[in-house]
Design a protein around this motif. Structure first.
Motif, PDB file in Angstrom:
ATOM      1  N   ASP A   1      -7.771 -57.176  34.837  1.00 57.69           N
ATOM      2  CA  ASP A   1      -7.693 -58.521  35.418  1.00 57.69           C
ATOM      3  C   ASP A   1      -8.513 -58.683  36.694  1.00 57.69           C
ATOM      4  O   ASP A   1      -8.425 -59.717  37.359  1.00 57.69           O
ATOM      5  CB  ASP A   1      -6.232 -58.879  35.712  1.00 57.69           C
ATOM      6  CG  ASP A   1      -5.418 -59.015  34.444  1.00 57.69           C
ATOM      7  OD1 ASP A   1      -5.973 -59.463  33.419  1.00 57.69           O
ATOM      8  OD2 ASP A   1      -4.218 -58.664  34.463  1.00 57.69           O
ATOM      9  N   TYR A   2      -9.299 -57.684  37.040  1.00 55.90           N
ATOM     10  CA  TYR A   2     -10.122 -57.738  38.250  1.00 55.90           C
ATOM     11  C   TYR A   2     -11.591 -57.688  37.848  1.00 55.90           C
ATOM     12  O   TYR A   2     -12.010 -56.796  37.100  1.00 55.90           O
ATOM     13  CB  TYR A   2      -9.810 -56.560  39.175  1.00 55.90           C
ATOM     14  CG  TYR A   2      -8.446 -56.654  39.804  1.00 55.90           C
ATOM     15  CD1 TYR A   2      -8.299 -57.202  41.076  1.00 55.90           C
ATOM     16  CD2 TYR A   2      -7.319 -56.200  39.143  1.00 55.90           C
ATOM     17  CE1 TYR A   2      -7.044 -57.297  41.665  1.00 55.90           C
ATOM     18  CE2 TYR A   2      -6.058 -56.288  39.724  1.00 55.90           C
ATOM     19  CZ  TYR A   2      -5.937 -56.833  40.981  1.00 55.90           C
ATOM     20  OH  TYR A   2      -4.696 -56.929  41.558  1.00 55.90           O
TER      21      TYR A   2
ATOM     22  N   ILE B   1      -9.981 -62.710  40.175  1.00 56.44           N
ATOM     23  CA  ILE B   1      -8.720 -62.115  39.738  1.00 56.44           C
ATOM     24  C   ILE B   1      -8.091 -63.060  38.723  1.00 56.44           C
ATOM     25  O   ILE B   1      -8.034 -64.271  38.951  1.00 56.44           O
ATOM     26  CB  ILE B   1      -7.758 -61.902  40.923  1.00 56.44           C
ATOM     27  CG1 ILE B   1      -8.410 -61.007  41.979  1.00 56.44           C
ATOM     28  CG2 ILE B   1      -6.432 -61.309  40.440  1.00 56.44           C
ATOM     29  CD1 ILE B   1      -7.675 -60.975  43.292  1.00 56.44           C
TER      30      ILE B   1
ATOM     31  N   GLU C   1      -4.793 -64.261  36.837  1.00 59.67           N
ATOM     32  CA  GLU C   1      -3.330 -64.267  36.873  1.00 59.67           C
ATOM     33  C   GLU C   1      -2.824 -64.749  35.518  1.00 59.67           C
ATOM     34  O   GLU C   1      -3.303 -65.755  34.997  1.00 59.67           O
ATOM     35  CB  GLU C   1      -2.818 -65.227  37.944  1.00 59.67           C
ATOM     36  CG  GLU C   1      -3.198 -64.859  39.349  1.00 59.67           C
ATOM     37  CD  GLU C   1      -2.722 -65.892  40.356  1.00 59.67           C
ATOM     38  OE1 GLU C   1      -2.151 -66.928  39.954  1.00 59.67           O
ATOM     39  OE2 GLU C   1      -2.941 -65.678  41.554  1.00 59.67           O
ATOM     40  N   HIS C   2      -1.844 -64.049  34.995  1.00 60.27           N
ATOM     41  CA  HIS C   2      -1.232 -64.446  33.729  1.00 60.27           C
ATOM     42  C   HIS C   2       0.019 -65.254  34.043  1.00 60.27           C
ATOM     43  O   HIS C   2       0.891 -64.803  34.777  1.00 60.27           O
ATOM     44  CB  HIS C   2      -0.891 -63.213  32.892  1.00 60.27           C
ATOM     45  CG  HIS C   2      -2.104 -62.454  32.504  1.00 60.27           C
ATOM     46  ND1 HIS C   2      -2.724 -62.618  31.294  1.00 60.27           N
ATOM     47  CD2 HIS C   2      -2.855 -61.546  33.187  1.00 60.27           C
ATOM     48  CE1 HIS C   2      -3.782 -61.841  31.228  1.00 60.27           C
ATOM     49  NE2 HIS C   2      -3.890 -61.183  32.373  1.00 60.27           N
ATOM     50  N   LYS C   3       0.105 -66.449  33.480  1.00 61.43           N
ATOM     51  CA  LYS C   3       1.170 -67.395  33.791  1.00 61.43           C
ATOM     52  C   LYS C   3       2.099 -67.588  32.603  1.00 61.43           C
ATOM     53  O   LYS C   3       1.703 -67.359  31.463  1.00 61.43           O
ATOM     54  CB  LYS C   3       0.563 -68.763  34.162  1.00 61.43           C
ATOM     55  CG  LYS C   3      -0.398 -68.729  35.326  1.00 61.43           C
ATOM     56  CD  LYS C   3       0.340 -68.444  36.591  1.00 61.43           C
ATOM     57  CE  LYS C   3      -0.453 -68.837  37.808  1.00 61.43           C
ATOM     58  NZ  LYS C   3       0.305 -68.623  39.016  1.00 61.43           N
TER      59      LYS C   3
ATOM     60  N   LYS D   1      -3.924 -68.503  31.530  1.00 60.42           N
ATOM     61  CA  LYS D   1      -4.476 -67.658  32.592  1.00 60.42           C
ATOM     62  C   LYS D   1      -5.090 -68.554  33.663  1.00 60.42           C
ATOM     63  O   LYS D   1      -5.676 -69.588  33.355  1.00 60.42           O
ATOM     64  CB  LYS D   1      -5.545 -66.723  32.037  1.00 60.42           C
ATOM     65  CG  LYS D   1      -4.997 -65.703  31.054  1.00 60.42           C
ATOM     66  CD  LYS D   1      -6.050 -64.729  30.605  1.00 60.42           C
ATOM     67  CE  LYS D   1      -6.941 -65.339  29.558  1.00 60.42           C
ATOM     68  NZ  LYS D   1      -7.899 -64.402  28.976  1.00 60.42           N
ATOM     69  N   ARG D   2      -4.962 -68.128  34.892  1.00 62.29           N
ATOM     70  CA  ARG D   2      -5.572 -68.819  36.032  1.00 62.29           C
ATOM     71  C   ARG D   2      -6.509 -67.835  36.719  1.00 62.29           C
ATOM     72  O   ARG D   2      -6.159 -66.681  36.939  1.00 62.29           O
ATOM     73  CB  ARG D   2      -4.488 -69.247  37.015  1.00 62.29           C
ATOM     74  CG  ARG D   2      -5.031 -69.714  38.347  1.00 62.29           C
ATOM     75  CD  ARG D   2      -3.908 -69.852  39.351  1.00 62.29           C
ATOM     76  NE  ARG D   2      -4.448 -70.133  40.668  1.00 62.29           N
ATOM     77  CZ  ARG D   2      -3.708 -70.137  41.752  1.00 62.29           C
ATOM     78  NH1 ARG D   2      -2.422 -69.867  41.695  1.00 62.29           N
ATOM     79  NH2 ARG D   2      -4.257 -70.405  42.913  1.00 62.29           N
TER      80      ARG D   2
ATOM     81  N   ARG E   1      -8.798 -66.772  40.096  1.00 61.61           N
ATOM     82  CA  ARG E   1      -8.811 -66.959  41.542  1.00 61.61           C
ATOM     83  C   ARG E   1     -10.003 -66.191  42.122  1.00 61.61           C
ATOM     84  O   ARG E   1     -10.136 -64.992  41.893  1.00 61.61           O
ATOM     85  CB  ARG E   1      -7.494 -66.461  42.144  1.00 61.61           C
ATOM     86  CG  ARG E   1      -7.283 -66.916  43.554  1.00 61.61           C
ATOM     87  CD  ARG E   1      -5.893 -66.571  44.078  1.00 61.61           C
ATOM     88  NE  ARG E   1      -5.803 -65.146  44.376  1.00 61.61           N
ATOM     89  CZ  ARG E   1      -4.926 -64.316  43.832  1.00 61.61           C
ATOM     90  NH1 ARG E   1      -4.066 -64.738  42.939  1.00 61.61           N
ATOM     91  NH2 ARG E   1      -4.912 -63.048  44.171  1.00 61.61           N
TER      92      ARG E   1
ATOM     93  N   CYS F   1      -9.551 -69.210  31.232  1.00 59.78           N
ATOM     94  CA  CYS F   1      -8.623 -69.629  32.279  1.00 59.78           C
ATOM     95  C   CYS F   1      -8.453 -71.144  32.202  1.00 59.78           C
ATOM     96  O   CYS F   1      -9.413 -71.856  31.923  1.00 59.78           O
ATOM     97  CB  CYS F   1      -9.156 -69.253  33.651  1.00 59.78           C
ATOM     98  SG  CYS F   1      -9.210 -67.466  33.919  1.00 59.78           S
TER      99      CYS F   1
END
Length: 190
Positions: free
Chosen positions: A89-90, A110, A112-114, A121-122, A124, A156
């Motif tokens: 995820d990076y 990065i 983020e899994h929501k 996915k978001r 950042r 995302c």
């Protein structure tokens, strides 16, 4: 030096470099003059994923132009790198000046899994920095464009970033808008 520690700083990329090479640059919303792209970032420059050997290529020197980067051993760097690589995820990208053998710019995406938005996915963006000796070469634009397109490629539902007020106009060029939300923090150390 033991054989294990001699292998600490290798050329293993943090993520598959083809993700950058296969970006649909035609959907980029920012103009570049002269033209640059992930495959052609400029004379003597290469845009690629971070690798452990970048610690010795001045990666932390560039980060320290953004914030306090701290003192990190090769073992600490490698352990953090391996953690980031394992999660998948990076997406830390760097621009290397191949003539100098130095990292001159970097930025991080990065994922983020929501649970919201149907487990979406978001993305950042963080730690966008260009070395003071390379500013004015469109590298910041290249980094943000590449990570914005990469977040879209990774499906995302949105991408966000935090920036100082003086940088808002820069990020608007990429389609970013100010949110109604207020950024807040609670620091536990400097």
């Amino acid at each position: 030096m033991s054989p294990a520690s001699g292998m600490l700083l290798d050329e293993t990329p943090l993520f598959d470099p083809s993700l950058l090479q296969d970006l649909d640059w035609s959907s980029n919303t920012v103009s570049f003059s002269p033209p640059v792209s992930p495959s052609q970032p400029g004379e003597g420059l290469v845009l690629r994923p971070l690798c452990p050997a970048d610690l010795d290529r001045g990666y932390y020197k560039v980060l320290s132009q953004l914030t306090v980067a701290g003192d990190v051993t090769k073992e600490q760097f490698r352990a953090n790198f391996e953690h980031m690589k394992r999660t998948g995820d990076y997406y830390v990208i760097v621009v290397e000046d191949t003539n100098l053998g130095q990292i001159v710019a970097t930025a991080t995406l990065i994922i983020e899994h929501k649970f919201i938005h149907s487990c979406a996915k978001r993305g950042r963006i963080e730690e966008v920095v260009v070395s003071d000796v390379c500013r004015g070469k469109q590298l910041g634009k290249l980094l943000v464009s590449a990570l914005t397109l990469l977040s879209k490629k990774l499906q995302c539902y949105k991408i966000t970033l935090e920036c100082k007020q003086k940088n808002v106009e820069f990020y608007k060029k990429f389609g970013y808008t100010a949110s109604d939300e207020t950024y807040m923090q609670c620091r536990f150390s400097d």
